[in-house]
Design an enzyme around this catalytic site. Sequence first.
Site, PDB file in Angstrom:
ATOM      1  CG  HIS A  67       3.323 -43.389   1.516  1.00 34.53           C
ATOM      2  ND1 HIS A  67       4.606 -43.000   1.807  1.00 34.53           N
ATOM      3  CD2 HIS A  67       3.102 -43.212   0.163  1.00 34.53           C
ATOM      4  CE1 HIS A  67       4.827 -42.521   0.661  1.00 34.53           C
ATOM      5  NE2 HIS A  67       4.110 -42.682  -0.495  1.00 34.53           N
ATOM      6  N   PRO A 166       7.349 -48.005  -3.664  1.00 35.90           N
ATOM      7  CG  PRO A 166       5.735 -47.392  -5.150  1.00 35.90           C
ATOM      8  CD  PRO A 166       5.815 -47.689  -3.643  1.00 35.90           C
ATOM      9  CG  ASP A 256      -9.134 -35.951 -15.150  1.00 37.73           C
ATOM     10  OD1 ASP A 256      -7.908 -36.231 -14.965  1.00 37.73           O
ATOM     11  OD2 ASP A 256      -9.312 -34.727 -15.451  1.00 37.73           O
TER      12      ASP A 256
END
Length: 328
Positions: A67, A166, A256
């Site tokens: 951000h 976004p 992951d």
Amino acid sequence: MGDHSFLVIFSSLLVLIICADTSLAQLTPGFYRKTCPNVERLVRSAVELKFQQTFVTAPATLRLFFHDCFVRGCDASILLASPNNKAEKDHPDDISLAGDGFDTVAKAKAAVDSVPQCRNKVSCADILALATRDVVNLAGGPFYRVELGRRDGRISTIASVQRRLPHPHFNLDQLNSMFASNGLTQTDMIALSGAHTIGFSHCGHFSKRIYNFSPRKPIDPTLNLQYALKLREACPLRVDSRIAINMDPVTPQKFDNQYFKNLQQGKGLFSSDQVLATDERSKGTVNLFASSQLAFNNAFVQAITKMGRIGVKTGRQGEIRSDCFRVN
């Protein structure tokens, strides 16, 4: 001295000055080698301690860095407080940033400044970049070299956040457009979206997908039905919209490639997540990252390194804040 000789010397000097300015603008991993040689160890020790206290340290710090960089560049302007609540962090898109991210930077800054040689030598922007690398690694993700030399910005306004971040409902074109405006490719965007593997969100950000997607289909058809029903259990109607939900329901506390495997099964929490697997233009990259942890790690490191260069202030630009939350 003839006019020609003067012009040659003047031109040479001009080239030297331009080159000097350019070198100042380049970030380098060894930026603090002489001024604060132990900066990475100092930040790491503070971040490790904070991480041991709460896992939220990892997603909160990573999101804070993202951000920050997407608004006014990576200059720690997201940290600045405003007496009248008009700073970046007061914008609706930033209001949900977890306090643990800010606290991580504060603790790392205190650790760095506890060493007399380092006091007020390291920018808050660089501390945030280092802390982000460390939380990714502590959560099981890759360790990578962090380019340093950023300066802290002096300006933070609520207006500057507008249309810079976004949203959960974005389609692929909207995502690509926003990331491209920051010098990032579609592959970078998909790799950075993979950070949602340790992320969490709140019911209010996706409730439309599970309750009133459309008049005929209350549940978004791109959402795995069983997953949607579990989300309804976690987020019943009229529940507190701030209830936190893991973005990766399988390994929420491990950095992951499970996020991409989830997308293949229709288990993307946001429509902006799921679109990566449903749009043919991005599907191949999702499948690659789902099949290879190494491919995802390499792409993520490249993307977050590029992101860390967005709009940086260097040289004499900005300042090095003595307090990360206030301008000097």
